[in-house]
Write a protein that holds these residues in place. Structure first.
Motif, PDB file in Angstrom:
ATOM      1  N   LYS A  46     -28.790 -10.135  20.883  1.00  0.00           N
ATOM      2  CA  LYS A  46     -28.874  -9.804  22.305  1.00  0.00           C
ATOM      3  C   LYS A  46     -29.258 -11.082  23.039  1.00  0.00           C
ATOM      4  O   LYS A  46     -30.425 -11.312  23.349  1.00  0.00           O
ATOM      5  CB  LYS A  46     -29.913  -8.699  22.490  1.00  0.00           C
ATOM      6  N   GLN A  47     -28.262 -11.909  23.246  1.00  0.00           N
ATOM      7  CA  GLN A  47     -28.524 -13.236  23.811  1.00  0.00           C
ATOM      8  C   GLN A  47     -27.284 -13.770  24.524  1.00  0.00           C
ATOM      9  O   GLN A  47     -26.167 -13.567  24.055  1.00  0.00           O
ATOM     10  CB  GLN A  47     -28.864 -14.168  22.638  1.00  0.00           C
ATOM     11  N   VAL A  48     -27.476 -14.401  25.662  1.00  0.00           N
ATOM     12  CA  VAL A  48     -26.404 -15.134  26.337  1.00  0.00           C
ATOM     13  C   VAL A  48     -26.895 -16.568  26.550  1.00  0.00           C
ATOM     14  O   VAL A  48     -28.111 -16.798  26.508  1.00  0.00           O
ATOM     15  CB  VAL A  48     -26.039 -14.486  27.701  1.00  0.00           C
ATOM     16  N   PRO A  49     -26.020 -17.542  26.756  1.00  0.00           N
ATOM     17  CA  PRO A  49     -24.586 -17.451  26.990  1.00  0.00           C
ATOM     18  C   PRO A  49     -23.799 -17.197  25.704  1.00  0.00           C
ATOM     19  O   PRO A  49     -24.225 -17.542  24.609  1.00  0.00           O
ATOM     20  CB  PRO A  49     -24.239 -18.838  27.541  1.00  0.00           C
ATOM     21  N   ILE A  50     -22.610 -16.590  25.921  1.00  0.00           N
ATOM     22  CA  ILE A  50     -21.637 -16.406  24.839  1.00  0.00           C
ATOM     23  C   ILE A  50     -20.290 -16.869  25.375  1.00  0.00           C
ATOM     24  O   ILE A  50     -19.876 -16.474  26.465  1.00  0.00           O
ATOM     25  CB  ILE A  50     -21.522 -14.920  24.438  1.00  0.00           C
ATOM     26  N   LEU A  51     -19.625 -17.703  24.596  1.00  0.00           N
ATOM     27  CA  LEU A  51     -18.296 -18.195  24.983  1.00  0.00           C
ATOM     28  C   LEU A  51     -17.224 -17.516  24.144  1.00  0.00           C
ATOM     29  O   LEU A  51     -17.334 -17.459  22.921  1.00  0.00           O
ATOM     30  CB  LEU A  51     -18.218 -19.720  24.745  1.00  0.00           C
ATOM     31  N   GLN A  52     -16.195 -17.009  24.844  1.00  0.00           N
ATOM     32  CA  GLN A  52     -14.982 -16.600  24.129  1.00  0.00           C
ATOM     33  C   GLN A  52     -14.041 -17.788  24.144  1.00  0.00           C
ATOM     34  O   GLN A  52     -13.608 -18.241  25.201  1.00  0.00           O
ATOM     35  CB  GLN A  52     -14.323 -15.396  24.808  1.00  0.00           C
ATOM     36  N   LYS A  53     -13.787 -18.330  22.977  1.00  0.00           N
ATOM     37  CA  LYS A  53     -12.984 -19.559  22.858  1.00  0.00           C
ATOM     38  C   LYS A  53     -11.495 -19.242  22.986  1.00  0.00           C
ATOM     39  O   LYS A  53     -11.097 -18.081  22.911  1.00  0.00           O
ATOM     40  CB  LYS A  53     -13.280 -20.200  21.495  1.00  0.00           C
ATOM     41  N   PRO A  54     -10.661 -20.274  23.159  1.00  0.00           N
ATOM     42  CA  PRO A  54      -9.227 -20.024  23.319  1.00  0.00           C
ATOM     43  C   PRO A  54      -8.610 -19.256  22.144  1.00  0.00           C
ATOM     44  O   PRO A  54      -7.647 -18.527  22.317  1.00  0.00           O
ATOM     45  CB  PRO A  54      -8.626 -21.441  23.406  1.00  0.00           C
ATOM     46  N   ASP A  55      -9.188 -19.372  20.942  1.00  0.00           N
ATOM     47  CA  ASP A  55      -8.634 -18.628  19.797  1.00  0.00           C
ATOM     48  C   ASP A  55      -9.152 -17.195  19.724  1.00  0.00           C
ATOM     49  O   ASP A  55      -8.859 -16.474  18.774  1.00  0.00           O
ATOM     50  CB  ASP A  55      -8.918 -19.372  18.480  1.00  0.00           C
ATOM     51  N   GLY A  56      -9.959 -16.789  20.738  1.00  0.00           N
ATOM     52  CA  GLY A  56     -10.439 -15.404  20.796  1.00  0.00           C
ATOM     53  C   GLY A  56     -11.763 -15.187  20.074  1.00  0.00           C
ATOM     54  O   GLY A  56     -12.363 -14.120  20.203  1.00  0.00           O
ATOM     55  N   SER A  57     -12.237 -16.181  19.328  1.00  0.00           N
ATOM     56  CA  SER A  57     -13.526 -16.024  18.634  1.00  0.00           C
ATOM     57  C   SER A  57     -14.672 -16.274  19.628  1.00  0.00           C
ATOM     58  O   SER A  57     -14.457 -16.821  20.713  1.00  0.00           O
ATOM     59  CB  SER A  57     -13.623 -16.984  17.441  1.00  0.00           C
ATOM     60  N   HIS A  58     -15.880 -15.884  19.226  1.00  0.00           N
ATOM     61  CA  HIS A  58     -17.031 -15.995  20.126  1.00  0.00           C
ATOM     62  C   HIS A  58     -18.096 -16.912  19.555  1.00  0.00           C
ATOM     63  O   HIS A  58     -18.291 -16.978  18.346  1.00  0.00           O
ATOM     64  CB  HIS A  58     -17.623 -14.609  20.407  1.00  0.00           C
ATOM     65  N   MET A  59     -18.783 -17.602  20.467  1.00  0.00           N
ATOM     66  CA  MET A  59     -19.787 -18.586  20.059  1.00  0.00           C
ATOM     67  C   MET A  59     -21.002 -18.430  20.962  1.00  0.00           C
ATOM     68  O   MET A  59     -20.864 -18.303  22.180  1.00  0.00           O
ATOM     69  CB  MET A  59     -19.111 -19.960  20.250  1.00  0.00           C
ATOM     70  N   GLY A  60     -22.212 -18.436  20.363  1.00  0.00           N
ATOM     71  CA  GLY A  60     -23.447 -18.414  21.140  1.00  0.00           C
ATOM     72  C   GLY A  60     -24.061 -19.804  21.154  1.00  0.00           C
ATOM     73  O   GLY A  60     -23.407 -20.770  20.775  1.00  0.00           O
ATOM     74  N   GLU A  61     -25.273 -19.915  21.626  1.00  0.00           N
ATOM     75  CA  GLU A  61     -26.049 -21.165  21.661  1.00  0.00           C
ATOM     76  C   GLU A  61     -25.514 -22.145  22.710  1.00  0.00           C
ATOM     77  O   GLU A  61     -24.465 -22.779  22.543  1.00  0.00           O
ATOM     78  CB  GLU A  61     -26.125 -21.852  20.293  1.00  0.00           C
ATOM     79  N   SER A  62     -26.286 -22.275  23.761  1.00  0.00           N
ATOM     80  CA  SER A  62     -25.856 -23.079  24.911  1.00  0.00           C
ATOM     81  C   SER A  62     -25.439 -24.509  24.545  1.00  0.00           C
ATOM     82  O   SER A  62     -24.396 -24.996  25.006  1.00  0.00           O
ATOM     83  CB  SER A  62     -26.977 -23.127  25.948  1.00  0.00           C
ATOM     84  N   LEU A  63     -26.211 -25.175  23.719  1.00  0.00           N
ATOM     85  CA  LEU A  63     -25.883 -26.585  23.456  1.00  0.00           C
ATOM     86  C   LEU A  63     -24.638 -26.715  22.590  1.00  0.00           C
ATOM     87  O   LEU A  63     -23.873 -27.690  22.730  1.00  0.00           O
ATOM     88  CB  LEU A  63     -27.081 -27.316  22.828  1.00  0.00           C
TER      89      LEU A  63
END
Ligand SMILES: N[C@@H](CCC(=O)N[C@@H](CS)C(=O)NCC(=O)O)C(=O)O
Length: 215
Positions: A46-63
């Motif tokens: 339960k944490q943001v930011p979350i990026l949806q990358k161009p390949d559709g996968s997701h990544m957390g952790e701002s840095l």
């Protein structure tokens, strides 16, 4: 790409900054603060930011998001080094930052707090750490004195309005988000170089300030 955020979240501002600075298009999606299912479904936390990358996968952790987009944009790289004095400045803001900012976060009409249950969720969680929001608001004067001393130190570390150091870098990514959030505190006076830096970095990164609704 999609970036899941809360407007008030300084870690989210780090991620938003790199899209603005490198002129990369992104759709920002503001989650309700008590929406646990969406972030847990995307990254298992339960944490943001979350990026949806161009390949559709997701990544957390701002840095991690900042480094990923900096490389993706291919327009030069942020300077990695952080001066010890800047790190020391960042480390000492915890004395007053959350106490000034968190009680105000829920009073600004931000989209992550559009429902009473989202507000209650945030207040319940943060009061466990900083204590009663009203009590903290009533101590604004004493926190502002500490903030003023901290900002006077930062004034000596600002090289130009364009970047904290001689070039854009991770220093900007860690320092600007907290300065941007302090703009929601009425009566907080930024020394001239810090103020010019905050205004210019807001323009460059396309992350708006809160001066117009400070309270
Ligand atoms: N290490 C993480 C920290 C992110 C973080 O703490 N985000 C806060 C919002 S500022 C969060 O999502 N907290 C959970 C909550 O508010 O319930 C990062 O840099 O992205």
């Amino acid at each position: 790409m999609k970036l899941y955020i809360y407007d008030h979240c300084p870690f989210c501002v780090r991620a938003r900054m790199i899209f603005g600075l490198r002129d990369v298009a992104v759709e920002e999606v503001v989650l309700l603060n008590d929406d646990e299912a969406t972030p847990i479904g995307l990254i298992g936390a339960k944490q943001v930011p979350i990026l949806q990358k161009p390949d559709g996968s997701h990544m957390g952790e701002s840095l991690d998001i900042v480094r990923f987009i900096d490389e993706y944009a291919g327009k030069g790289r942020l300077k990695a080094e952080i001066r010890p004095q800047v790190q020391a400045w960042f480390d000492q803001i915890s004395e007053y930052y959350n106490k000034l900012v968190q009680p105000r976060d829920v009073m600004l009409g931000l989209p992550e707090f559009a429902t009473q249950s989202a507000i209650d969720y945030f207040v319940g969680k943060k009061e466990k750490t900083i204590g009663n929001f009203q009590t903290n608001l009533s101590k604004t004067g004493q926190y502002l004195k500490r903030a003023a001393a901290g900002l006077a130190e930062l004034e000596t570390l600002v090289c130009s309005p364009d970047a904290l150091s001689a070039e854009l870098g991770m220093e900007d990514i860690i320092v600007f988000p907290v300065l941007r959030n302090l703009t929601m505190v009425r009566g907080l006076e930024m020394p001239p170089k810090v103020l010019a830096y905050v205004q210019k970095m807001s323009e460059q990164s396309k992350v708006p300030l809160y001066f117009d609704r400070a309270l």
